[in-house]
Structure formats: structure tokens, C-alpha cells
Design a protein around this motif. Sequence first.
Motif, PDB file in Angstrom:
ATOM      1  N   ILE A 132       0.838  -1.207   0.000  1.00 19.07           N
ATOM      2  CA  ILE A 132       0.000   0.000   0.000  1.00 19.07           C
ATOM      3  C   ILE A 132       0.869   1.252   0.000  1.00 19.07           C
ATOM      4  CG2 ILE A 132      -1.695   1.326   1.328  1.00 19.07           C
ATOM      5  CD1 ILE A 132      -2.693  -1.457   2.403  1.00 19.07           C
ATOM      6  N   GLN A 133       1.908   1.251   0.837  1.00 16.74           N
ATOM      7  CA  GLN A 133       2.799   2.410   0.932  1.00 16.74           C
ATOM      8  C   GLN A 133       3.528   2.655  -0.382  1.00 16.74           C
ATOM      9  OE1 GLN A 133       3.389   4.848   3.179  1.00 16.74           O
ATOM     10  NE2 GLN A 133       4.884   5.675   1.751  1.00 16.74           N
ATOM     11  N   LEU A 134       4.070   1.605  -0.968  1.00 17.41           N
ATOM     12  CA  LEU A 134       4.910   1.765  -2.164  1.00 17.41           C
ATOM     13  C   LEU A 134       4.106   2.021  -3.438  1.00 17.41           C
ATOM     14  CD1 LEU A 134       7.558  -1.029  -1.496  1.00 17.41           C
ATOM     15  CD2 LEU A 134       7.846   1.449  -1.241  1.00 17.41           C
ATOM     16  N   PHE A 135       2.957   1.346  -3.591  1.00 17.07           N
ATOM     17  CA  PHE A 135       2.268   1.379  -4.872  1.00 17.07           C
ATOM     18  C   PHE A 135       0.932   2.115  -4.875  1.00 17.07           C
ATOM     19  CE2 PHE A 135       4.838  -2.550  -5.021  1.00 17.07           C
ATOM     20  CZ  PHE A 135       5.672  -2.186  -6.063  1.00 17.07           C
ATOM     21  N   VAL A 136       0.307   2.266  -3.724  1.00 20.72           N
ATOM     22  CA  VAL A 136      -1.044   2.815  -3.716  1.00 20.72           C
ATOM     23  C   VAL A 136      -1.080   4.235  -3.157  1.00 20.72           C
ATOM     24  CG1 VAL A 136      -3.425   2.447  -2.964  1.00 20.72           C
ATOM     25  CG2 VAL A 136      -1.980   0.471  -3.498  1.00 20.72           C
ATOM     26  N   TYR A 137      -0.634   4.401  -1.924  1.00 23.02           N
ATOM     27  CA  TYR A 137      -0.664   5.713  -1.277  1.00 23.02           C
ATOM     28  C   TYR A 137       0.707   6.065  -0.698  1.00 23.02           C
ATOM     29  CZ  TYR A 137      -5.741   5.199  -1.548  1.00 23.02           C
ATOM     30  OH  TYR A 137      -7.031   5.024  -1.991  1.00 23.02           O
ATOM     31  N   PRO A 138       1.666   6.411  -1.545  1.00 26.14           N
ATOM     32  CA  PRO A 138       3.022   6.687  -1.046  1.00 26.14           C
ATOM     33  C   PRO A 138       3.114   7.926  -0.147  1.00 26.14           C
ATOM     34  CG  PRO A 138       2.874   7.055  -3.421  1.00 26.14           C
ATOM     35  CD  PRO A 138       1.570   6.489  -2.991  1.00 26.14           C
ATOM     36  N   ALA A 139       2.140   8.790  -0.193  1.00 28.55           N
ATOM     37  CA  ALA A 139       2.191   9.993   0.648  1.00 28.55           C
ATOM     38  C   ALA A 139       1.654   9.744   2.064  1.00 28.55           C
ATOM     39  CB  ALA A 139       1.408  11.123  -0.005  1.00 28.55           C
ATOM     40  N   ALA A 140       1.165   8.540   2.337  1.00 31.55           N
ATOM     41  CA  ALA A 140       0.539   8.256   3.631  1.00 31.55           C
ATOM     42  C   ALA A 140       1.490   7.535   4.584  1.00 31.55           C
ATOM     43  CB  ALA A 140      -0.728   7.443   3.418  1.00 31.55           C
ATOM     44  N   PHE A 141       2.748   7.933   4.556  1.00 32.27           N
ATOM     45  CA  PHE A 141       3.735   7.246   5.395  1.00 32.27           C
ATOM     46  C   PHE A 141       3.410   7.323   6.882  1.00 32.27           C
ATOM     47  CE2 PHE A 141       7.514   7.240   8.052  1.00 32.27           C
ATOM     48  CZ  PHE A 141       7.968   5.955   7.798  1.00 32.27           C
ATOM     49  N   ALA A 142       2.881   8.433   7.346  1.00 32.89           N
ATOM     50  CA  ALA A 142       2.595   8.571   8.782  1.00 32.89           C
ATOM     51  C   ALA A 142       1.616   7.487   9.244  1.00 32.89           C
ATOM     52  CB  ALA A 142       2.038   9.956   9.083  1.00 32.89           C
ATOM     53  N   THR A 143       0.584   7.264   8.491  1.00 31.18           N
ATOM     54  CA  THR A 143      -0.393   6.226   8.837  1.00 31.18           C
ATOM     55  C   THR A 143       0.229   4.843   8.713  1.00 31.18           C
ATOM     56  OG1 THR A 143      -2.227   7.601   8.133  1.00 31.18           O
ATOM     57  CG2 THR A 143      -2.620   5.224   8.205  1.00 31.18           C
ATOM     58  N   HIS A 144       0.871   4.592   7.592  1.00 30.33           N
ATOM     59  CA  HIS A 144       1.453   3.268   7.358  1.00 30.33           C
ATOM     60  C   HIS A 144       2.587   2.982   8.337  1.00 30.33           C
ATOM     61  CE1 HIS A 144      -0.115   4.053   3.067  1.00 30.33           C
ATOM     62  NE2 HIS A 144      -1.063   3.553   3.829  1.00 30.33           N
ATOM     63  N   GLY A 145       3.300   4.019   8.734  1.00 27.61           N
ATOM     64  CA  GLY A 145       4.365   3.845   9.718  1.00 27.61           C
ATOM     65  C   GLY A 145       3.815   3.383  11.058  1.00 27.61           C
ATOM     66  N   LEU A 146       2.670   3.934  11.458  1.00 24.52           N
ATOM     67  CA  LEU A 146       2.038   3.491  12.706  1.00 24.52           C
ATOM     68  C   LEU A 146       1.593   2.035  12.615  1.00 24.52           C
ATOM     69  CD1 LEU A 146      -0.066   6.655  13.602  1.00 24.52           C
ATOM     70  CD2 LEU A 146       1.995   5.820  14.747  1.00 24.52           C
ATOM     71  N   TRP A 147       1.022   1.647  11.489  1.00 23.06           N
ATOM     72  CA  TRP A 147       0.648   0.239  11.315  1.00 23.06           C
ATOM     73  C   TRP A 147       1.890  -0.640  11.394  1.00 23.06           C
ATOM     74  CZ3 TRP A 147      -2.525   0.608   6.141  1.00 23.06           C
ATOM     75  CH2 TRP A 147      -3.660   1.406   6.334  1.00 23.06           C
ATOM     76  N   ALA A 148       2.936  -0.223  10.694  1.00 17.52           N
ATOM     77  CA  ALA A 148       4.170  -1.021  10.647  1.00 17.52           C
ATOM     78  C   ALA A 148       4.773  -1.189  12.038  1.00 17.52           C
ATOM     79  CB  ALA A 148       5.179  -0.381   9.692  1.00 17.52           C
ATOM     80  N   VAL A 149       4.794  -0.125  12.820  1.00 13.95           N
ATOM     81  CA  VAL A 149       5.356  -0.219  14.178  1.00 13.95           C
ATOM     82  C   VAL A 149       4.555  -1.220  15.013  1.00 13.95           C
ATOM     83  CG1 VAL A 149       5.647   1.047  16.340  1.00 13.95           C
ATOM     84  CG2 VAL A 149       6.441   2.040  14.201  1.00 13.95           C
ATOM     85  N   SER A 150       3.235  -1.151  14.942  1.00 15.19           N
ATOM     86  CA  SER A 150       2.403  -2.093  15.694  1.00 15.19           C
ATOM     87  C   SER A 150       2.651  -3.524  15.252  1.00 15.19           C
ATOM     88  CB  SER A 150       0.917  -1.749  15.522  1.00 15.19           C
ATOM     89  OG  SER A 150       0.632  -0.502  16.094  1.00 15.19           O
TER      90      SER A 150
END
Length: 177
Positions: A132-150
Motif C-alpha cells: 500500500i505504501q509503495l504502490f497505492v498511497y506513497p504519501a501516507a507514510f505517517a499512517t502506514h508507519g504506525l501500522w508497521a510499528v504495531s
Amino acid sequence: MSTLDTSPTTAQPRRAAGQRLADALAHFARIPHSLIALLARVSVAVTFWLSGQTKIEGLVLDPLGGTVQLGWPRISENAVELFRSEYALPLLPPELATYLAAVAEHVFPLLLLVGLASRLSALALLGMTLVIQLFVYPAAFATHGLWAVSLLYVMSRGPGVLSLDALIARRYGVSTR
């Protein structure tokens, strides 16, 4: 003469204040791993589950809105169109990508929620997060980063004692660490 006053009368209050701060910070170390792991599992599971619900019709189980509609789930045409136009993943036809995402966003969150195969489920959802981060919504790192940390927390530390993984491990005398 030194400008730094190290007399016992001034050093004592500083040490006392430092000890109070150290004591206060030590309380953070008492936050149970199982509580953090449960919060990580539930929050990510609900996020992916709700996303999966947008890809299907016929079955609605919304834990936040309290909506329940029982029926046989089927892939939504709107979801296929999103994968065709907006998401446009490389290497996968939109129909297959929609189906795989819908299944993954229902199966892995359920497993993560109950704490069964938690580390593998977290790994699968982390893979989805990266896509999702790389191909769909690359500008949404803050959200994806929180998911990744969890997800990384669950992968590294395990699901905690409030999980089927822990129950199975206790039953068979296996360490989950």
C-alpha cells in the motif's frame, strides 16, 4: 572561586528531583507487554478488517459502527474498479488483486485479533502495508508507519498472554519468546 555551587544544601534538592523523575519514568517500564501487544493487535486488526469490508458485499460486520448484516460475501464491483483505476498494482490483474486483498484483510485480522499465528499474520499485514505504501498511497507514510510499528512489535515480542498462541504455548510447554 568556582561559579558552580556544589554545597550540600544545593546538591541535595537536585538529587531528590532527579530521583523523583527516575521514579516517575520507572513507572513506564511497568506497562505490561501483553497490554501493548493487545492494543497493537486490536487496532491494526480493526483497521484492516474495515478496509476488507469495503471490498465485499453481502456480509457486513462493523465492530465500530455496530452494523451486522449476515449473508454470503462476494467481491464488490466498486472494489474491482478501484483496483483497476486508482490502485493499479503492477503484475496482478485487478480482479485477482481485489480478491486477494479482500481475503487477506479478513483472515489475517481475525487471526491477529484472537492471537493465533500472530507473528505470521502480522508479517502478512506488514507485507500488505508495504505494498500500500509503495504502490497505492506513497504519501501516507505517517499512517502506514504506525501500522508497521504495531505489526513489528507483535512480530518481535509476540501477541502477549491474552492470545491463543500463548494458550497453546502454555499447553505444550513451549516458550513464546
